[in-house]
Design an enzyme around this catalytic site. Structure first.
Site, PDB file in Angstrom:
ATOM      1  N   CYS A 128       0.820  -1.216   0.000  1.00 30.57           N
ATOM      2  CA  CYS A 128       0.000   0.000   0.000  1.00 30.57           C
ATOM      3  C   CYS A 128       0.855   1.268   0.000  1.00 30.57           C
ATOM      4  O   CYS A 128       0.571   2.237  -0.715  1.00 30.57           O
ATOM      5  CB  CYS A 128      -0.941   0.000   1.198  1.00 30.57           C
ATOM      6  SG  CYS A 128      -0.215  -0.620   2.708  1.00 30.57           S
ATOM      7  N   HIS A 240      -3.109   6.099   4.950  1.00 36.36           N
ATOM      8  CA  HIS A 240      -1.666   6.282   5.165  1.00 36.36           C
ATOM      9  C   HIS A 240      -1.245   7.683   4.705  1.00 36.36           C
ATOM     10  O   HIS A 240      -1.796   8.210   3.732  1.00 36.36           O
ATOM     11  CB  HIS A 240      -0.882   5.276   4.317  1.00 36.36           C
ATOM     12  CG  HIS A 240      -0.853   3.868   4.839  1.00 36.36           C
ATOM     13  ND1 HIS A 240      -1.327   3.488   6.083  1.00 36.36           N
ATOM     14  CD2 HIS A 240      -0.397   2.734   4.251  1.00 36.36           C
ATOM     15  CE1 HIS A 240      -1.156   2.181   6.240  1.00 36.36           C
ATOM     16  NE2 HIS A 240      -0.599   1.687   5.150  1.00 36.36           N
TER      17      HIS A 240
HETATM   18  C1  2RA Z   1       0.867  -2.259   6.683  1.00 37.71           C
HETATM   19  N1  2RA Z   1       1.665  -2.053   4.399  1.00 37.71           N
HETATM   20  O1  2RA Z   1       0.527  -1.081   6.589  1.00 37.71           O
HETATM   21  C2  2RA Z   1       1.458  -2.983   5.500  1.00 37.71           C
HETATM   22  C3  2RA Z   1       0.603  -4.136   5.067  1.00 37.71           C
HETATM   23  N2  2RA Z   1      -0.669  -3.710   4.600  1.00 37.71           N
HETATM   24  O2  2RA Z   1       0.756  -2.924   7.734  1.00 37.71           O
END
Ligand code: 2RA
Length: 333
Positions: A128, A240
């Site tokens: 991601c 994120h």
């Molecule tokens: C996380 N990118 O954010 C890793 C797995 N999705 O934990």
């Protein structure tokens, strides 16, 4: 068009159902697969209840055109042959195949055409954090080659799954009630904290998550770009954020960069500091774009530019990117 989802009950599987429906994906039949635990559960799709079948080594994928798989690397490795042996294309969200030479790793805004060459019938979805990064980087790469990028990530609890999101919520409630917070999905309490570790450490002191950003970015962009990341888990639910510093072969102005971001596929600019307008996870969760803001020259590098991005980890970071790969494949038929 017969479509399958493997890992339906997980956060990404559930988002795949939503994205396929919202984007009116052209399918005639949908098959849902999961573990023995989730077998028998049914989900509504376009007004019909579809029951989850237990994933097994049988002929269930015989007439499937595209299978979206998001059930962990172990399941992807074990069932890849079963899923693809009759010609289904497996779009895999795990890290199992991402760096294999005969498996394309695809973010449609950057290298969609790579999806047309999948000799094993497997196309890998990136991590991601990588998907969010390369959508933003590609905007700049179009106008000036990027030699290196430094990234600090601020990763939501959703990256560790739906149960981790629930644990974060529970921790706040427990702390308010004076109870000991439950700590099981992360190494430490996440509420009121930051954890500078996502996944395990490797020999060079970087975590696997940070090495994914290095290796996957180079593969997707077909570039020798150097990427140095520090990945941090933060008490946010499902978007994120990434602070990004890049060095380009030639200096580029903020105006050039802002115009490039504004024109870029999959990017939305929110950048008006005087009005305190910049991307934040709150309010951007559940949306498709990679949001870019805080665009400015890097004071520490005459060929440098720095900016901030926010994107939904479950959508562009996983489910949406996978469906966009499938949409591209269909568009090329
Ligand atoms: C996380 N990118 O954010 C890793 C797995 N999705 O934990």
């Amino acid at each position: 068009m017969k479509i399958a989802i493997v890992g339906t009950s997980g956060a990404v599987g559930q988002e795949l159902l939503r994205v396929l429906d919202e984007r009116n994906f052209p399918l005639d039949e949908l098959l849902l697969f999961g573990s023995s635990r989730s077998a028998g559960t049914s989900y509504n799709f376009r007004g019909k209840q579809v029951e989850v079948k237990e994933l097994q080594h049988n002929d269930d994928f015989k007439d499937v055109d595209i299978a979206f798989v998001s059930a962990g690397g172990g399941t992807s490795l074990e069932f890849a042959e079963t899923i693809t042996k009759y010609g289904a294309i497996m779009i895999d969200n795990s890290s199992a195949f991402r760096m294999q030479d005969d498996v394309p790793l695809v973010v449609p805004e950057v290298n969609a055409e790579d999806a047309l060459n999948s000799p094993r019938g497997i196309i890998a979805n990136p991590n991601c954090t990588t998907a969010q990064l390369v959508v933003a980087l590609q905007a700049i790469e179009e106008i000036a080659h990027i030699k290196r990028a430094h990234v600090a990530t601020y990763q939501a609890a959703s990256g560790a799954g739906a149960a981790a999101m629930q644990e974060l919520e529970d921790q706040y409630k427990q702390l308010v009630n004076g109870e000991e917070p439950t700590v099981s999905k992360f190494a430490y309490q996440l509420a009121y904290n930051l954890i500078p570790q996502v996944d395990v450490f490797t020999d060079n002191g970087y975590t696997k998550e940070e090495m994914k950003m290095y290796n996957e970015t180079r593969k997707i962009m077909h570039s020798n770009i150097e990427v140095s990341a520090t990945c941090v888990r933060v008490p946010v639910m499902r978007a994120h954020s990434e602070a990004i510093w890049i060095e380009t072969e030639r200096p580029i102005s903020v105006e050039e960069a802002r115009e490039a971001f504004s024109k870029a596929k999959g990017v939305e600019v929110i950048d008006n500091p005087s009005a305190r307008e910049y991307p934040m996870p709150l309010g951007l969760s559940g949306k498709d774009p990679v949001y870019v803001g805080r665009i400015r020259k890097d004071l520490a590098n005459e060929n440098g530019l720095t900016f901030w991005t926010v994107s939904d980890q479950i959508r562009k970071g996983a489910a949406l990117n996978a469906v966009q790969i499938a949409e591209y494949l269909i568009s090329q038929r």
